[in-house]
Motif scaffolding. Sequence first.
Motif, mmCIF file in Angstrom:
data_model
loop_
_atom_site.group_PDB
_atom_site.id
_atom_site.type_symbol
_atom_site.label_atom_id
_atom_site.label_comp_id
_atom_site.label_asym_id
_atom_site.label_seq_id
_atom_site.Cartn_x
_atom_site.Cartn_y
_atom_site.Cartn_z
ATOM 1 N N MET A 27 25.592 -34.358 49.878
ATOM 2 C CA MET A 27 25.936 -35.723 50.300
ATOM 3 C C MET A 27 26.491 -35.788 51.543
ATOM 4 O O MET A 27 26.339 -36.625 52.594
ATOM 5 C CB MET A 27 26.681 -36.546 49.336
ATOM 6 N N TRP A 28 27.319 -34.716 51.931
ATOM 7 C CA TRP A 28 28.268 -34.720 53.014
ATOM 8 C C TRP A 28 27.343 -34.487 54.202
ATOM 9 O O TRP A 28 27.400 -34.776 55.280
ATOM 10 C CB TRP A 28 29.431 -33.891 52.769
ATOM 11 N N ASP A 29 26.486 -33.229 53.869
ATOM 12 C CA ASP A 29 25.844 -32.656 55.120
ATOM 13 C C ASP A 29 24.323 -32.816 55.202
ATOM 14 O O ASP A 29 23.715 -32.702 56.201
ATOM 15 C CB ASP A 29 26.309 -31.125 55.433
ATOM 16 N N GLY A 30 23.938 -33.384 54.190
ATOM 17 C CA GLY A 30 22.383 -33.752 54.223
ATOM 18 C C GLY A 30 21.451 -32.576 53.734
ATOM 19 O O GLY A 30 20.273 -32.786 53.953
ATOM 20 N N THR A 31 22.095 -31.621 53.211
ATOM 21 C CA THR A 31 21.137 -30.370 52.911
ATOM 22 C C THR A 31 21.577 -29.895 51.516
ATOM 23 O O THR A 31 22.592 -30.028 50.940
ATOM 24 C CB THR A 31 21.670 -29.124 53.859
ATOM 25 N N VAL A 32 20.488 -29.194 51.011
ATOM 26 C CA VAL A 32 20.330 -28.828 49.606
ATOM 27 C C VAL A 32 19.974 -27.360 49.567
ATOM 28 O O VAL A 32 19.460 -26.959 50.381
ATOM 29 C CB VAL A 32 19.802 -29.609 48.429
ATOM 30 N N ASP A 33 20.556 -26.368 48.445
ATOM 31 C CA ASP A 33 20.173 -25.310 48.502
ATOM 32 C C ASP A 33 18.330 -25.123 47.816
ATOM 33 O O ASP A 33 18.124 -26.128 47.211
ATOM 34 C CB ASP A 33 20.780 -24.717 47.236
ATOM 35 N N VAL A 34 17.842 -24.369 48.433
ATOM 36 C CA VAL A 34 16.257 -24.247 48.223
ATOM 37 C C VAL A 34 16.140 -24.350 46.453
ATOM 38 O O VAL A 34 15.329 -24.861 46.079
ATOM 39 C CB VAL A 34 15.700 -23.173 48.774
ATOM 40 N N ASN A 35 16.933 -23.225 45.938
ATOM 41 C CA ASN A 35 16.762 -23.220 44.559
ATOM 42 C C ASN A 35 17.043 -24.608 43.871
ATOM 43 O O ASN A 35 16.294 -24.817 42.694
ATOM 44 C CB ASN A 35 17.476 -22.099 43.766
ATOM 45 N N TRP A 36 17.996 -25.171 44.298
ATOM 46 C CA TRP A 36 18.331 -26.603 43.528
ATOM 47 C C TRP A 36 17.062 -27.580 44.053
ATOM 48 O O TRP A 36 16.804 -28.313 42.761
ATOM 49 C CB TRP A 36 19.499 -26.985 44.382
ATOM 50 N N ALA A 37 16.664 -27.487 45.199
ATOM 51 C CA ALA A 37 15.571 -28.408 45.201
ATOM 52 C C ALA A 37 14.396 -28.197 44.504
ATOM 53 O O ALA A 37 13.815 -28.915 43.951
ATOM 54 C CB ALA A 37 15.241 -28.312 46.716
ATOM 55 N N LYS A 38 13.853 -26.859 44.493
ATOM 56 C CA LYS A 38 12.996 -26.472 43.519
ATOM 57 C C LYS A 38 13.030 -26.977 41.918
ATOM 58 O O LYS A 38 12.098 -27.408 41.481
ATOM 59 C CB LYS A 38 12.752 -25.033 43.463
ATOM 60 N N GLU A 39 14.216 -26.731 41.203
ATOM 61 C CA GLU A 39 14.748 -27.137 40.231
ATOM 62 C C GLU A 39 14.587 -28.625 39.715
ATOM 63 O O GLU A 39 13.992 -29.197 39.047
ATOM 64 C CB GLU A 39 15.941 -26.701 40.029
ATOM 65 N N HIS A 40 15.197 -29.560 40.820
ATOM 66 C CA HIS A 40 15.445 -30.751 40.793
ATOM 67 C C HIS A 40 14.335 -31.780 41.364
ATOM 68 O O HIS A 40 14.025 -32.874 40.848
ATOM 69 C CB HIS A 40 16.789 -31.409 41.295
ATOM 70 N N HIS A 41 13.758 -31.176 42.408
ATOM 71 C CA HIS A 41 12.667 -32.169 43.057
ATOM 72 C C HIS A 41 11.519 -31.087 43.411
ATOM 73 O O HIS A 41 11.377 -30.918 44.816
ATOM 74 C CB HIS A 41 13.289 -32.767 44.462
ATOM 75 N N SER A 42 10.906 -30.473 42.598
ATOM 76 C CA SER A 42 9.885 -29.233 43.091
ATOM 77 C C SER A 42 8.848 -29.851 44.057
ATOM 78 O O SER A 42 8.504 -29.114 44.758
ATOM 79 C CB SER A 42 9.590 -28.865 41.538
ATOM 80 N N LEU A 43 8.342 -31.281 43.745
ATOM 81 C CA LEU A 43 7.273 -31.434 44.630
ATOM 82 C C LEU A 43 7.667 -31.661 45.924
ATOM 83 O O LEU A 43 6.942 -31.295 47.063
ATOM 84 C CB LEU A 43 6.829 -33.077 44.137
ATOM 85 N N TRP A 44 8.811 -32.330 46.361
ATOM 86 C CA TRP A 44 9.524 -32.395 47.770
ATOM 87 C C TRP A 44 9.806 -30.991 48.029
ATOM 88 O O TRP A 44 9.252 -30.679 49.409
ATOM 89 C CB TRP A 44 10.637 -33.371 47.586
ATOM 90 N N ALA A 45 10.451 -30.062 47.479
ATOM 91 C CA ALA A 45 10.810 -28.709 47.768
ATOM 92 C C ALA A 45 9.340 -27.935 48.273
ATOM 93 O O ALA A 45 9.382 -27.475 49.482
ATOM 94 C CB ALA A 45 11.295 -28.044 46.775
ATOM 95 N N GLU A 46 8.370 -28.270 47.575
ATOM 96 C CA GLU A 46 6.959 -27.217 48.000
ATOM 97 C C GLU A 46 6.309 -27.903 49.224
ATOM 98 O O GLU A 46 5.852 -27.406 50.100
ATOM 99 C CB GLU A 46 6.235 -27.542 46.621
ATOM 100 N N LYS A 47 6.513 -29.343 49.086
ATOM 101 C CA LYS A 47 5.877 -30.194 50.338
ATOM 102 C C LYS A 47 6.616 -29.596 51.649
ATOM 103 O O LYS A 47 6.028 -29.428 52.616
ATOM 104 C CB LYS A 47 5.956 -31.627 50.330
ATOM 105 N N GLU A 48 7.835 -29.622 51.702
ATOM 106 C CA GLU A 48 8.719 -29.107 52.784
ATOM 107 C C GLU A 48 8.278 -27.816 53.186
ATOM 108 O O GLU A 48 8.259 -27.495 54.511
ATOM 109 C CB GLU A 48 10.105 -29.348 52.588
ATOM 110 N N ILE A 49 8.432 -26.884 52.094
ATOM 111 C CA ILE A 49 8.123 -25.170 52.655
ATOM 112 C C ILE A 49 6.588 -25.198 53.010
ATOM 113 O O ILE A 49 6.197 -24.509 54.178
ATOM 114 C CB ILE A 49 8.264 -24.600 51.248
ATOM 115 N N ALA A 50 5.330 -26.257 52.417
ATOM 116 C CA ALA A 50 4.279 -25.935 52.831
ATOM 117 C C ALA A 50 3.986 -26.513 54.343
ATOM 118 O O ALA A 50 3.158 -25.842 55.055
ATOM 119 C CB ALA A 50 3.262 -26.860 51.818
ATOM 120 N N GLU A 51 4.641 -27.561 54.792
ATOM 121 C CA GLU A 51 4.534 -28.102 56.112
ATOM 122 C C GLU A 51 5.438 -27.379 57.034
ATOM 123 O O GLU A 51 5.532 -27.661 58.289
ATOM 124 C CB GLU A 51 5.009 -29.422 56.022
ATOM 125 N N GLY A 52 6.265 -26.344 56.727
ATOM 126 C CA GLY A 52 6.844 -25.498 57.705
ATOM 127 C C GLY A 52 8.128 -25.829 57.982
ATOM 128 O O GLY A 52 8.623 -25.406 58.883
#
Length: 67
Positions: A27-52
């Motif tokens: 919440m403070w800096d607007g970033t999350v750990d990649v593993n956290w993103a994959k666990e909690h928001h897998s579609l968003w994480a995969e989309k962001e990785i795929a888009e570079g």
Amino acid sequence: MAVLFVAAMLGHIYIGTIGMEGAFEAMWDGTVDVNWAKEHHSLWAEKEIAEGHVSAPPPEGRMQAAE
């Protein structure tokens, strides 16, 4: 009803700050750990990785918030 509302509000504040590792920092800096993103928001994480927008794994394992 008010007591249940207050209890739910306090529980939400707890989980959103210290109850979940990395939540306050996200919440403070607007970033999350990649593993956290994959666990909690897998579609968003995969989309962001795929888009570079994120190289797997990014520096310090942090992922920038979607814009």
